[in-house]
Scaffold this motif. Structure first.
Motif, short mmCIF file in Angstrom:
data_model
loop_
_atom_site.label_atom_id
_atom_site.label_comp_id
_atom_site.label_asym_id
_atom_site.label_seq_id
_atom_site.Cartn_x
_atom_site.Cartn_y
_atom_site.Cartn_z
N GLU A 17 30.49 39.54 37.76
CA GLU A 17 31.59 39.18 36.85
C GLU A 17 32.94 39.33 37.53
O GLU A 17 33.82 38.47 37.36
CB GLU A 17 31.52 40.04 35.58
CG GLU A 17 30.29 39.73 34.73
CD GLU A 17 29.99 40.79 33.69
OE1 GLU A 17 30.68 41.83 33.64
OE2 GLU A 17 29.04 40.58 32.91
N GLU A 18 33.13 40.40 38.29
CA GLU A 18 34.39 40.59 39.03
C GLU A 18 34.60 39.47 40.04
O GLU A 18 35.70 38.94 40.17
CB GLU A 18 34.37 41.93 39.77
CG GLU A 18 34.42 43.15 38.88
CD GLU A 18 34.14 44.44 39.65
OE1 GLU A 18 34.10 44.42 40.92
OE2 GLU A 18 33.98 45.48 38.99
N LEU A 19 33.54 39.13 40.75
CA LEU A 19 33.65 38.07 41.75
C LEU A 19 33.95 36.73 41.10
O LEU A 19 34.72 35.93 41.65
CB LEU A 19 32.37 38.00 42.60
CG LEU A 19 32.22 39.15 43.59
CD1 LEU A 19 30.80 39.21 44.14
CD2 LEU A 19 33.24 39.04 44.71
N PHE A 20 33.39 36.46 39.94
CA PHE A 20 33.69 35.22 39.24
C PHE A 20 35.17 35.16 38.87
O PHE A 20 35.81 34.12 39.01
CB PHE A 20 32.84 35.04 37.98
CG PHE A 20 31.42 34.67 38.27
CD1 PHE A 20 31.07 33.89 39.36
CD2 PHE A 20 30.41 35.08 37.43
CE1 PHE A 20 29.76 33.53 39.63
CE2 PHE A 20 29.10 34.73 37.67
CZ PHE A 20 28.77 33.96 38.77
N ARG A 21 35.73 36.28 38.41
CA ARG A 21 37.16 36.30 38.08
C ARG A 21 37.98 36.00 39.34
O ARG A 21 38.95 35.23 39.29
CB ARG A 21 37.56 37.66 37.49
CG ARG A 21 37.19 37.81 36.02
CD ARG A 21 37.82 39.05 35.40
NE ARG A 21 37.27 40.29 35.91
CZ ARG A 21 36.13 40.85 35.50
NH1 ARG A 21 35.41 40.26 34.57
NH2 ARG A 21 35.72 41.98 36.02
N GLU A 22 37.61 36.59 40.45
CA GLU A 22 38.33 36.36 41.70
C GLU A 22 38.17 34.92 42.17
O GLU A 22 39.13 34.32 42.68
CB GLU A 22 37.86 37.34 42.77
CG GLU A 22 38.24 38.78 42.45
CD GLU A 22 37.64 39.79 43.41
OE1 GLU A 22 37.33 39.42 44.56
OE2 GLU A 22 37.48 40.96 43.01
N LEU A 23 36.99 34.35 42.02
CA LEU A 23 36.75 32.97 42.44
C LEU A 23 37.54 31.97 41.59
O LEU A 23 37.89 30.89 42.07
CB LEU A 23 35.26 32.63 42.38
CG LEU A 23 34.44 33.20 43.52
CD1 LEU A 23 32.95 33.18 43.19
CD2 LEU A 23 34.73 32.45 44.81
N ARG A 24 37.83 32.32 40.37
CA ARG A 24 38.62 31.44 39.50
C ARG A 24 40.11 31.50 39.84
O ARG A 24 40.87 30.64 39.43
CB ARG A 24 38.40 31.82 38.04
CG ARG A 24 37.06 31.37 37.51
CD ARG A 24 36.88 31.83 36.08
NE ARG A 24 35.75 31.19 35.46
CZ ARG A 24 34.93 31.79 34.62
NH1 ARG A 24 35.13 33.07 34.30
NH2 ARG A 24 33.92 31.13 34.07
N ASP A 25 40.53 32.51 40.57
CA ASP A 25 41.92 32.71 40.95
C ASP A 25 42.24 31.82 42.16
O ASP A 25 41.76 32.06 43.26
CB ASP A 25 42.16 34.18 41.29
CG ASP A 25 43.58 34.49 41.71
OD1 ASP A 25 44.40 33.55 41.85
OD2 ASP A 25 43.86 35.68 41.92
N ARG A 26 43.07 30.82 41.94
CA ARG A 26 43.39 29.86 43.01
C ARG A 26 44.17 30.50 44.16
O ARG A 26 44.23 29.93 45.24
CB ARG A 26 44.16 28.68 42.45
CG ARG A 26 43.31 27.80 41.55
CD ARG A 26 44.12 26.66 40.97
NE ARG A 26 43.32 25.91 40.02
CZ ARG A 26 42.85 24.70 40.24
NH1 ARG A 26 43.12 24.08 41.37
NH2 ARG A 26 42.14 24.08 39.33
N SER A 27 44.75 31.66 43.94
CA SER A 27 45.50 32.31 45.02
C SER A 27 44.61 33.25 45.86
O SER A 27 45.06 33.77 46.87
CB SER A 27 46.68 33.10 44.45
OG SER A 27 46.22 34.19 43.69
N ALA A 28 43.37 33.44 45.44
CA ALA A 28 42.46 34.35 46.15
C ALA A 28 41.85 33.66 47.37
O ALA A 28 41.88 32.44 47.50
CB ALA A 28 41.35 34.79 45.20
#
Length: 167
Positions: A17-28
């Motif tokens: 779940e944490e990785l999905f949030r990070e993957l959705r972040d275009r600045s990551a």
């Protein structure tokens, strides 16, 4: 560090779940996060199938159909992961679309597994046996991570090998 197999599996689910949030972040750094997700997802699924699922099938009050269904959903997850990994530009709509397909497939699996198999395991499997399974799961998972199981070619092989499980 947790040693109960249920707790270890749940910890991986929360990391997904944490990785999905990070993957959705275009600045990551999406490529790095995808690499981490791919490795963890493959290692997690393979360790469950080699160490946990066969043991759960031996318990009378754990639904074998749910175990089989979990393997089917792992195969679907491998297909969705491969589709995302094969999109070369993380700034495209195609990448976003493939990410959401993976998120949907994995969230569905995690929800079902937590409500069925993991609850059954917590209720039906003795604490010491869950600890033994946790050790075996963690060792198998780490061996796969050490073998770079998140590599694109590895994911392609596993997606091909498990494609026949999908209805």
């Amino acid at each position: 560090m947790a040693t109960d197999v249920v707790d270890l599996i749940l910890a991986d689910h929360r990391r997904f779940e944490e990785l999905f949030r990070e993957l959705r972040d275009r600045s990551a750094d999406r490529a790095a996060r995808l690499g981490e997700l791919a490795a963890l997802l493959v290692a997690h699924a393979e360790a469950e199938e080699s160490e946990v699922y066969p043991a759960l099938k031996r318990y009378k009050k754990v639904d074998n159909d749910e175990v089989d269904h979990g393997e089917e959903e792992h195969a679907e997850g491998h297909q969705a992961l491969l589709a995302l990994m094969e999109v070369t530009d993380p700034e495209t709509e195609e990448w976003e679309s493939k990410l959401e397909e993976l998120v949907e497939a994995l969230n569905h699996h995690v929800d079902e597994e937590e409500r069925t198999l993991l609850n059954d395991a917590r209720e039906q499997v003795a604490d010491d046996r869950r600890t033994e399974l946790g050790k075996a799961f963690a060792e198998a998972r780490q061996a796969l991570l050490d073998d770079d199981c998140g590599d694109l070619e590895y994911v392609r092989r596993i997606a091909r090998a498990t494609a026949d499980r999908i209805d």
